[in-house]
Write a protein that holds these residues in place. Structure first.
Motif, PDB file in Angstrom:
ATOM      1  N   ASP A 147      50.171   7.921 165.316  1.00  0.00           N
ATOM      2  CA  ASP A 147      51.069   7.741 164.164  1.00  0.00           C
ATOM      3  C   ASP A 147      50.454   6.744 163.173  1.00  0.00           C
ATOM      4  N   TYR A 148      49.976   5.635 163.722  1.00  0.00           N
ATOM      5  CA  TYR A 148      49.351   4.591 162.893  1.00  0.00           C
ATOM      6  C   TYR A 148      48.149   5.169 162.128  1.00  0.00           C
ATOM      7  N   PHE A 149      47.318   5.897 162.866  1.00  0.00           N
ATOM      8  CA  PHE A 149      46.109   6.460 162.259  1.00  0.00           C
ATOM      9  C   PHE A 149      46.487   7.469 161.165  1.00  0.00           C
ATOM     10  N   CYS A 150      47.469   8.315 161.444  1.00  0.00           N
ATOM     11  CA  CYS A 150      47.883   9.318 160.452  1.00  0.00           C
ATOM     12  C   CYS A 150      48.517   8.659 159.229  1.00  0.00           C
ATOM     13  N   ASN A 151      49.222   7.558 159.435  1.00  0.00           N
ATOM     14  CA  ASN A 151      49.780   6.828 158.279  1.00  0.00           C
ATOM     15  C   ASN A 151      48.655   6.300 157.388  1.00  0.00           C
ATOM     16  N   GLN A 152      47.627   5.744 158.014  1.00  0.00           N
ATOM     17  CA  GLN A 152      46.504   5.226 157.225  1.00  0.00           C
ATOM     18  C   GLN A 152      45.755   6.363 156.535  1.00  0.00           C
ATOM     19  N   LEU A 153      45.587   7.438 157.279  1.00  0.00           N
ATOM     20  CA  LEU A 153      44.905   8.603 156.714  1.00  0.00           C
ATOM     21  C   LEU A 153      45.694   9.121 155.500  1.00  0.00           C
ATOM     22  N   THR A 154      47.001   9.164 155.626  1.00  0.00           N
ATOM     23  CA  THR A 154      47.843   9.634 154.522  1.00  0.00           C
ATOM     24  C   THR A 154      47.656   8.748 153.286  1.00  0.00           C
ATOM     25  N   GLU A 155      47.579   7.438 153.493  1.00  0.00           N
ATOM     26  CA  GLU A 155      47.345   6.543 152.347  1.00  0.00           C
ATOM     27  C   GLU A 155      46.037   6.920 151.645  1.00  0.00           C
ATOM     28  N   LEU A 156      45.000   7.125 152.435  1.00  0.00           N
ATOM     29  CA  LEU A 156      43.691   7.441 151.839  1.00  0.00           C
ATOM     30  C   LEU A 156      43.676   8.830 151.197  1.00  0.00           C
ATOM     31  N   LEU A 157      44.397   9.756 151.792  1.00  0.00           N
ATOM     32  CA  LEU A 157      44.381  11.139 151.293  1.00  0.00           C
ATOM     33  C   LEU A 157      45.246  11.323 150.052  1.00  0.00           C
ATOM     34  N   PRO A 162      40.741  13.163 144.484  1.00  0.00           N
ATOM     35  CA  PRO A 162      40.148  14.172 145.368  1.00  0.00           C
ATOM     36  C   PRO A 162      39.013  13.597 146.221  1.00  0.00           C
ATOM     37  N   LEU A 163      38.990  13.982 147.481  1.00  0.00           N
ATOM     38  CA  LEU A 163      37.926  13.537 148.400  1.00  0.00           C
ATOM     39  C   LEU A 163      37.062  14.745 148.750  1.00  0.00           C
ATOM     40  N   PHE A 164      35.738  14.570 148.730  1.00  0.00           N
ATOM     41  CA  PHE A 164      34.896  15.716 149.102  1.00  0.00           C
ATOM     42  C   PHE A 164      34.743  15.806 150.616  1.00  0.00           C
ATOM     43  N   THR A 165      34.928  14.672 151.294  1.00  0.00           N
ATOM     44  CA  THR A 165      34.783  14.707 152.745  1.00  0.00           C
ATOM     45  C   THR A 165      35.607  13.616 153.409  1.00  0.00           C
ATOM     46  N   VAL A 166      35.999  13.867 154.639  1.00  0.00           N
ATOM     47  CA  VAL A 166      36.568  12.838 155.511  1.00  0.00           C
ATOM     48  C   VAL A 166      35.646  12.777 156.716  1.00  0.00           C
ATOM     49  N   TRP A 167      35.072  11.604 156.946  1.00  0.00           N
ATOM     50  CA  TRP A 167      33.997  11.445 157.934  1.00  0.00           C
ATOM     51  C   TRP A 167      34.541  10.728 159.156  1.00  0.00           C
ATOM     52  N   PHE A 168      34.545  11.426 160.279  1.00  0.00           N
ATOM     53  CA  PHE A 168      35.063  10.853 161.522  1.00  0.00           C
ATOM     54  C   PHE A 168      33.932  10.598 162.505  1.00  0.00           C
ATOM     55  N   ASP A 169      33.817   9.348 162.878  1.00  0.00           N
ATOM     56  CA  ASP A 169      32.889   8.931 163.901  1.00  0.00           C
ATOM     57  C   ASP A 169      33.422   9.366 165.273  1.00  0.00           C
ATOM     58  N   PRO A 197      43.009  19.943 150.995  1.00  0.00           N
ATOM     59  CA  PRO A 197      42.431  21.167 151.588  1.00  0.00           C
ATOM     60  C   PRO A 197      40.954  21.400 151.238  1.00  0.00           C
ATOM     61  N   ASP A 198      40.466  20.784 150.175  1.00  0.00           N
ATOM     62  CA  ASP A 198      39.061  21.010 149.808  1.00  0.00           C
ATOM     63  C   ASP A 198      38.096  20.050 150.508  1.00  0.00           C
ATOM     64  N   ALA A 199      38.623  19.054 151.198  1.00  0.00           N
ATOM     65  CA  ALA A 199      37.744  18.063 151.843  1.00  0.00           C
ATOM     66  C   ALA A 199      37.148  18.644 153.123  1.00  0.00           C
ATOM     67  N   ALA A 200      35.848  18.472 153.285  1.00  0.00           N
ATOM     68  CA  ALA A 200      35.181  18.906 154.514  1.00  0.00           C
ATOM     69  C   ALA A 200      35.331  17.806 155.557  1.00  0.00           C
TER      70      ALA A 200
END
Ligand code: FUL
Length: 474
Positions: A147-157, A162-169, A197-200
């Motif tokens: 939940d915490y991670f998705c909340n932070q992700l939502t802020e960034l998204l 527009p973001l071209f990519t979301v990079w997950f280690d 939807p366009d972010a890889a």
């Protein structure tokens, strides 16, 4: 038909999505690793760093973007949160962020500054958000952390354009309570698909694949069509105690394997997926800035060698340039980027193929050889299906010194070329100047200067038939 025709017909059905194609077309983009580590001189923070350590004295994201553009770089991925959990934006879900740092008296938002500088400079912006968080108290508890991670992700998204990519280690260590988290990847992916939807989704994600090392090493044959998994050889399955267990008959693919797409491997493929390679490496020994590495910044020559093997070898290049404690790219790094850009611009300034006459020993009567003059996917050169070896002849307008041939496959129709050789006519005789295996999105073939008025590209083997979108001669 030739030997592998039936297998190849299946393989060439696998092609990129629009979001994958968009990243491949960027070719060269950057990472900026920046967090508390920059100030504590570490590579991995442990999450206990006080927010007070984060205090860049002269941060200027436009300086970063100008330096990147000088190298011809098309986008920037910022480490919005690294493993230490410190957020470069004032997240509403944690106190461990810029809002409690001295930077701009807690009023700063570095994700905003960098995303806006990218937009001003006309390059794309992407985010790195580490799932491993060594600060969050909920880390390791399952859903509360997701939940915490998705909340932070939502802020960034939602807040930074527009973001071209979301990079997950992929790194997954212990959190502050000594527990590991099982990440709910599918939930993270669904959120990204919904909000951007366009972010890889790269690395620990479906769209872009890790090349398998962080040193800038590359493969001779780099395939974008991969097996989802392969069946293990029958004798191995037969010897297995639990050979009736289906999972024992399957082997997952590791990004570190040397062979990810040969026909030999593909004969055992259980499914196919387009997963293009991205090579991530740093301009310095570390991912973060350390002043004792100012004399260890990679040379222009080394960086160009990596660029040739990646961008010119069917992989994108993700080059990390870590900002220093001022919040600037260091002068040495800026100089290296400029050196790279100047060389690349000078080398590829004039395409001799533009004024050439281009013919082939076979074509389908419609997708003619001259189409390769246009660097686009709408037109291309193609023989008939089953004609998997062909020769393209490029007659230059006059004799010239030639050092490079660039070939691009029309990858919306998959990756097809297995083997090629390039010849130049010297004193009336054909001389082979270079040869290779895969082409894919782009091959940059570099060779010793040759004085010639005619080049030929021999496609020696391909899947079904080659479909070539572009040829450049330099
Ligand atoms: C790794 C991380 O642990 C490094 O710190 C860095 O961010 C690199 C790009 O990925 O897995």
């Amino acid at each position: 038909m030739y030997e592998h025709f039936e297998l190849d017909k299946k393989l060439v059905k696998c092609a990129p999505s629009a979001r994958q194609l968009a990243v491949e077309e960027m070719e060269f983009y950057a990472f900026a690793h920046f967090t508390v580590n920059t100030f504590t001189d570490k590579e991995w923070g442990d999450g206990t760093e006080p927010e007070s350590v984060f205090n860049p004295s002269a941060l200027d994201a436009d300086q970063w973007v100008d330096a990147l553009k000088a190298a011809g770089i098309k986008g920037l991925i910022l480490t919005c949160k690294h493993h230490d959990g410190f957020c470069l934006w004032p997240s509403a879900y944690t106190e461990h962020s810029v809002k409690n740092s001295p930077y701009m008296n807690g009023q700063g938002d570095i994700v905003r500054e960098v995303s806006e500088a990218c937009a001003r400079g006309g390059i794309k912006f992407g985010v790195y958000l580490s799932p491993w968080d060594r600060n969050a108290q909920v880390y390791g508890q399952g859903k509360p952390y997701d939940d915490y991670f998705c909340n932070q992700l939502t802020e960034l998204l939602t807040q930074y354009g527009p973001l071209f990519t979301v990079w997950f280690d992929g790194a997954c260590g212990e959190g502050p309570n000594g527990k590991k988290q099982v990440y709910d990847w599918n939930r993270y992916y669904a959120l990204i698909r919904k909000l951007q939807p366009d972010a890889a989704i790269a690395i620990s994600g479906p769209d872009i694949r890790w090349c398998g090392n962080e040193a800038g090493d590359t493969r001779e044959s780099e395939w974008s069509v991969l097996p989802t998994s392969v069946s293990i050889e029958d004798e191995v399955a037969a010897n297995s105690q639990t050979s009736d267990d289906a999972s024992f008959r399957e082997k997952k693919i590791s990004e570190m394997d040397r062979d990810l797409g040969s026909r030999t491997l593909m004969q055992r493929a259980n499914g196919l997926v387009w997963r293009p390679s991205e090579t991530d490496t740093s301009i310095r020994p570390g991912w973060f800035y350390h002043d004792h590495e100012d004399d260890k910044v990679r040379s222009v020559e080394t960086l160009l060698d990596i660029w040739y093997r990646t961008v010119g070898g069917n992989s994108t290049l993700l080059l990390n340039i870590p900002p220093d404690r001022r919040g600037l790219f260091h002068e040495v790094d800026v100089e290296r980027l400029r050196g790279m850009g100047e060389y690349i611009r000078r080398t590829f300034a004039v395409n001799l193929a533009e004024d050439a006459v281009i013919t082939a020993d076979r074509d389908n009567g419609y997708d003619l050889p001259e189409n390769v003059k246009c660097d686009c996917y709408d037109t291309y050169y193609k023989p008939f299906d089953g004609e998997n070896s062909v020769t393209l002849n490029i007659k230059l307008s006059e004799s010239q010194s030639v050092t490079h041939v660039v070939i691009k496959e029309c990858i919306p129709y998959s990756q097809r070329i297995e083997k090629y050789a390039i010849d130049a006519k010297v004193g009336g005789e054909w001389v082979e100047v270079t040869s290779g295996t895969t082409v894919g999105y782009k091959k940059i073939a570099k060779f010793d200067a040759v004085e010639t008025d005619e080049i030929r590209i021999r496609i020696l083997d391909s899947r079904v038939c080659p479909i070539i979108s572009f040829v450049g001669i330099y």
